[in-house]
Write a protein that holds these residues in place. Structure first.
Motif, PDB file in Angstrom:
ATOM      1  N   PRO A 121     -54.375  33.607  10.137  1.00  0.00           N
ATOM      2  CA  PRO A 121     -53.899  34.447  11.251  1.00  0.00           C
ATOM      3  C   PRO A 121     -52.370  34.507  11.317  1.00  0.00           C
ATOM      4  O   PRO A 121     -51.687  33.784  10.584  1.00  0.00           O
ATOM      5  N   ALA A 123     -48.538  34.145  11.926  1.00  0.00           N
ATOM      6  CA  ALA A 123     -47.605  33.030  12.106  1.00  0.00           C
ATOM      7  C   ALA A 123     -48.208  31.649  11.829  1.00  0.00           C
ATOM      8  O   ALA A 123     -47.736  30.645  12.343  1.00  0.00           O
ATOM      9  N   SER A 124     -49.232  31.632  11.007  1.00  0.00           N
ATOM     10  CA  SER A 124     -49.825  30.320  10.658  1.00  0.00           C
ATOM     11  C   SER A 124     -48.990  29.622   9.582  1.00  0.00           C
ATOM     12  O   SER A 124     -49.148  28.431   9.344  1.00  0.00           O
ATOM     13  N   GLY A 125     -48.148  30.389   8.895  1.00  0.00           N
ATOM     14  CA  GLY A 125     -47.302  29.804   7.844  1.00  0.00           C
ATOM     15  C   GLY A 125     -47.698  30.269   6.458  1.00  0.00           C
ATOM     16  O   GLY A 125     -47.218  29.717   5.456  1.00  0.00           O
ATOM     17  N   LYS A 126     -48.526  31.310   6.369  1.00  0.00           N
ATOM     18  CA  LYS A 126     -48.995  31.814   5.059  1.00  0.00           C
ATOM     19  C   LYS A 126     -47.837  32.232   4.163  1.00  0.00           C
ATOM     20  O   LYS A 126     -47.745  31.834   3.016  1.00  0.00           O
ATOM     21  N   GLY A 127     -46.965  33.063   4.754  1.00  0.00           N
ATOM     22  CA  GLY A 127     -45.869  33.626   3.962  1.00  0.00           C
ATOM     23  C   GLY A 127     -44.927  32.544   3.462  1.00  0.00           C
ATOM     24  O   GLY A 127     -44.541  32.545   2.288  1.00  0.00           O
ATOM     25  N   THR A 128     -44.604  31.602   4.338  1.00  0.00           N
ATOM     26  CA  THR A 128     -43.697  30.521   3.970  1.00  0.00           C
ATOM     27  C   THR A 128     -44.294  29.724   2.813  1.00  0.00           C
ATOM     28  O   THR A 128     -43.618  29.428   1.822  1.00  0.00           O
ATOM     29  N   ARG A 252     -43.779  29.166  16.947  1.00  0.00           N
ATOM     30  CA  ARG A 252     -43.053  29.439  15.689  1.00  0.00           C
ATOM     31  C   ARG A 252     -42.487  30.861  15.690  1.00  0.00           C
ATOM     32  O   ARG A 252     -41.339  31.077  15.306  1.00  0.00           O
ATOM     33  N   ARG A 253     -43.309  31.806  16.095  1.00  0.00           N
ATOM     34  CA  ARG A 253     -42.834  33.206  16.088  1.00  0.00           C
ATOM     35  C   ARG A 253     -41.684  33.375  17.085  1.00  0.00           C
ATOM     36  O   ARG A 253     -40.697  34.042  16.798  1.00  0.00           O
ATOM     37  N   GLU A 256     -38.596  31.891  15.642  1.00  0.00           N
ATOM     38  CA  GLU A 256     -38.143  32.748  14.535  1.00  0.00           C
ATOM     39  C   GLU A 256     -37.330  33.927  15.095  1.00  0.00           C
ATOM     40  O   GLU A 256     -36.234  34.212  14.612  1.00  0.00           O
ATOM     41  N   THR A 299     -52.109  23.672   9.964  1.00  0.00           N
ATOM     42  CA  THR A 299     -50.703  23.234   9.924  1.00  0.00           C
ATOM     43  C   THR A 299     -50.124  22.965  11.319  1.00  0.00           C
ATOM     44  O   THR A 299     -48.905  22.834  11.455  1.00  0.00           O
ATOM     45  N   MET A 302     -48.542  19.856  10.902  1.00  0.00           N
ATOM     46  CA  MET A 302     -48.141  19.625   9.502  1.00  0.00           C
ATOM     47  C   MET A 302     -46.849  20.378   9.200  1.00  0.00           C
ATOM     48  O   MET A 302     -46.757  21.586   9.495  1.00  0.00           O
ATOM     49  N   ASP A 303     -45.865  19.696   8.620  1.00  0.00           N
ATOM     50  CA  ASP A 303     -44.637  20.446   8.328  1.00  0.00           C
ATOM     51  C   ASP A 303     -44.808  21.241   7.020  1.00  0.00           C
ATOM     52  O   ASP A 303     -45.792  21.074   6.284  1.00  0.00           O
ATOM     53  N   ILE A 304     -43.805  22.096   6.757  1.00  0.00           N
ATOM     54  CA  ILE A 304     -43.919  23.022   5.619  1.00  0.00           C
ATOM     55  C   ILE A 304     -44.082  22.261   4.297  1.00  0.00           C
ATOM     56  O   ILE A 304     -44.920  22.621   3.462  1.00  0.00           O
TER      57      ILE A 304
HETATM   58  N1  LIG Z   1     -46.025  24.108   8.735  1.00  0.00           N
HETATM   59  C1  LIG Z   1     -45.096  24.683   9.482  1.00  0.00           C
HETATM   60  N2  LIG Z   1     -44.499  24.001  10.462  1.00  0.00           N
HETATM   61  C2  LIG Z   1     -43.566  24.572  11.220  1.00  0.00           C
HETATM   62  N3  LIG Z   1     -43.127  25.826  11.105  1.00  0.00           N
HETATM   63  C3  LIG Z   1     -43.673  26.557  10.159  1.00  0.00           C
HETATM   64  C4  LIG Z   1     -44.694  26.044   9.294  1.00  0.00           C
HETATM   65  N4  LIG Z   1     -45.047  27.015   8.444  1.00  0.00           N
HETATM   66  C5  LIG Z   1     -44.301  28.088   8.759  1.00  0.00           C
HETATM   67  N5  LIG Z   1     -43.477  27.827   9.770  1.00  0.00           N
HETATM   68  C6  LIG Z   1     -42.543  28.760  10.421  1.00  0.00           C
HETATM   69  O1  LIG Z   1     -43.342  29.643  11.188  1.00  0.00           O
HETATM   70  C7  LIG Z   1     -42.825  30.958  11.138  1.00  0.00           C
HETATM   71  C8  LIG Z   1     -43.932  31.902  10.688  1.00  0.00           C
HETATM   72  O2  LIG Z   1     -44.263  31.552   9.366  1.00  0.00           O
HETATM   73  P1  LIG Z   1     -44.743  32.634   8.325  1.00  0.00           P
HETATM   74  O3  LIG Z   1     -44.826  31.976   7.030  1.00  0.00           O
HETATM   75  O4  LIG Z   1     -43.902  33.860   8.454  1.00  0.00           O
HETATM   76  O5  LIG Z   1     -46.199  32.938   8.890  1.00  0.00           O
HETATM   77  P2  LIG Z   1     -47.217  34.051   8.485  1.00  0.00           P
HETATM   78  O6  LIG Z   1     -46.831  34.555   7.135  1.00  0.00           O
HETATM   79  O7  LIG Z   1     -48.535  33.365   8.476  1.00  0.00           O
HETATM   80  O8  LIG Z   1     -47.118  35.086   9.537  1.00  0.00           O
HETATM   81  C9  LIG Z   1     -41.634  30.910  10.194  1.00  0.00           C
HETATM   82  O9  LIG Z   1     -40.470  30.864  10.961  1.00  0.00           O
HETATM   83  C10 LIG Z   1     -41.812  29.625   9.422  1.00  0.00           C
HETATM   84  O10 LIG Z   1     -40.588  29.057   9.073  1.00  0.00           O
END
Ligand SMILES: Nc1ncnc2c1ncn2[C@@H]1O[C@H](COP(=O)(O)OP(=O)(O)O)[C@@H](O)[C@H]1O
Ligand SMILES: Nc1ccn([C@@H]2O[C@H](COP(=O)(O)OP(=O)(O)O)[C@@H](O)[C@H]2O)c(=O)n1
Length: 324
Positions: A121, A123-128, A252-253, A256, A299, A302-304
């Protein structure tokens, strides 16, 4: 007699090789062999007939038999010559094939490709995670969310409705994967609009086709989105489903947007994300859900880096399996 014996050997050897040695047979040498046998039998049987019964047979029959025997006698020499020519041609052809096959084996095998499918879903961190993996393994990366955002952006810029499938499909077909501008497309409102155009099957069909061919780029590709493991790359050797609580994702969003200098309201973002999750999970075409063989990664706490290391373990295992 010596001539007949040599001729017999010449027609018999290719026939035996063809009959017992070749997997693909055309029966050409069999035909020549049996033609030779037929000519041989004709010559000797006609000769025997004429010697014993020539006086008692009608003249017409005698002259027919003589012509036939003479014809067989003259042509019996041609059969082994044709056999010899054909056998030589066949040998040359087989030699050429063998050399060609050997060269082909020496050629480098087509490059393999490896796909990592990441869903989850907003802002779950997929892209990162996807970017981190692509960088670590030298793989190509496609944020498929950007492709839906690009379609929504075209419609928004031209004040077009977001629910007209015909217009949206046209916009989808014009998407150029090399021109997806994250800075322009990452606006919160574009994400909301993207989830509206993403319910339309014609839009999905157009975008999924592009995403699918992107996934085949060697040496590998990481794609993130909502339906990568289920629809775009159902055969991907590594599938990850990334989640986090709605509150963590909204936080997170929010952070950001704020860190990029934008104004944001946490409550509104949480509400938007929850509504978008419901739309993405509830649509009929390719709803957001984990593939049956996806590894789940929550996550929230859980950190990145830890998320990346968990993914890395799975990818390394799959890569090791792929090369053995
Ligand atoms: N495990 C994590 N812990 C904390 N922040 C995270 C984590 N993964 C991603 N983020 C942050 O959350 C925000 C959304 O991440 P993003 O990768 O863009 O999500 P998605 O692609 O799922 O929408 C970014 O600012 C990113 O740096
Ligand atoms: N593979 C995908 C990727 C995105 N989408 C849609 O596109 C919207 C925007 O996706 P995104 O990945 O850019 O959104 P965020 O998770 O970055 O907020 C999603 O809410 C989905 O509706 C989709 O349907 N299928």
């Amino acid at each position: 007699m010596f001539f007949l014996l040599t001729s017999f050997v010449v027609v018999a050897i290719p026939y035996v090789i063809e009959r017992f040695g070749l997997r693909v047979r055309f029966g050409l040498f069999a035909l020549l062999f049996w033609l030779f046998v037929f000519q041989f039998v004709l010559i000797f049987s006609i000769d025997a007939l004429l010697q014993n019964f020539a006086t008692s047979m009608p003249d017409l029959l005698e002259s027919m038999l003589t012509t036939l025997g003479g014809f067989a006698f003259v042509t019996i020499g041609i059969t082994p010559i044709i056999t010899l020519v054909l056998a030589a041609a066949y040998l040359l052809f087989a030699l050429g094939q063998w050399l060609f096959d050997r060269d082909e084996k020496d050629m480098p095998t087509p490059q393999r490709h490896f796909t990592v499918a990441i869903d989850g879903p907003a802002a779950s961190g997929k892209g990162t995670l996807a970017r981190r993996i692509a960088e670590a393994y030298g793989f190509h990366h496609l944020d498929t969310g950007l492709t839906y955002r690009a379609v929504a952006k075209v419609l928004m810029d031209q004040n077009m409705p977001l629910d007209d499938e015909f217009l949206a499909e046209k916009a989808a077909r014009s998407v150029d994967l090399t021109k997806l501008d994250r800075a322009v497309l990452s606006a919160h409102a574009v994400g909301e609009a993207a989830s509206k155009v993403a319910v339309m099957p014609a839009v999905r069909r157009a975008l999924v086709a592009m995403q699918h061919s992107f996934a085949e780029r060697p040496p590998g590709a990481v794609l993130d989105g909502r339906d990568i493991g289920t629809v775009v790359c159902p055969d991907a050797p590594v599938k990850l489903y990334i989640t986090a609580s709605p509150e963590a994702r909204a936080r997170r969003r929010y952070d950001e947007i704020r860190s990029n200098g934008g104004g944001a309201n946490y409550e509104e973002i949480l509400e938007d994300l929850t509504r978008r999750d419901a739309r993405d999970m509830g649509r009929t075409d390719s709803p957001l859900k984990p593939a049956a063989d996806a590894h789940l990664l929550d996550t929230t706490e859980m950190d990145i880096e830890t998320a990346f290391l968990s993914a890395k373990t799975l990818i390394d295992q799959a890569l090791a399996k792929n090369t053995h």
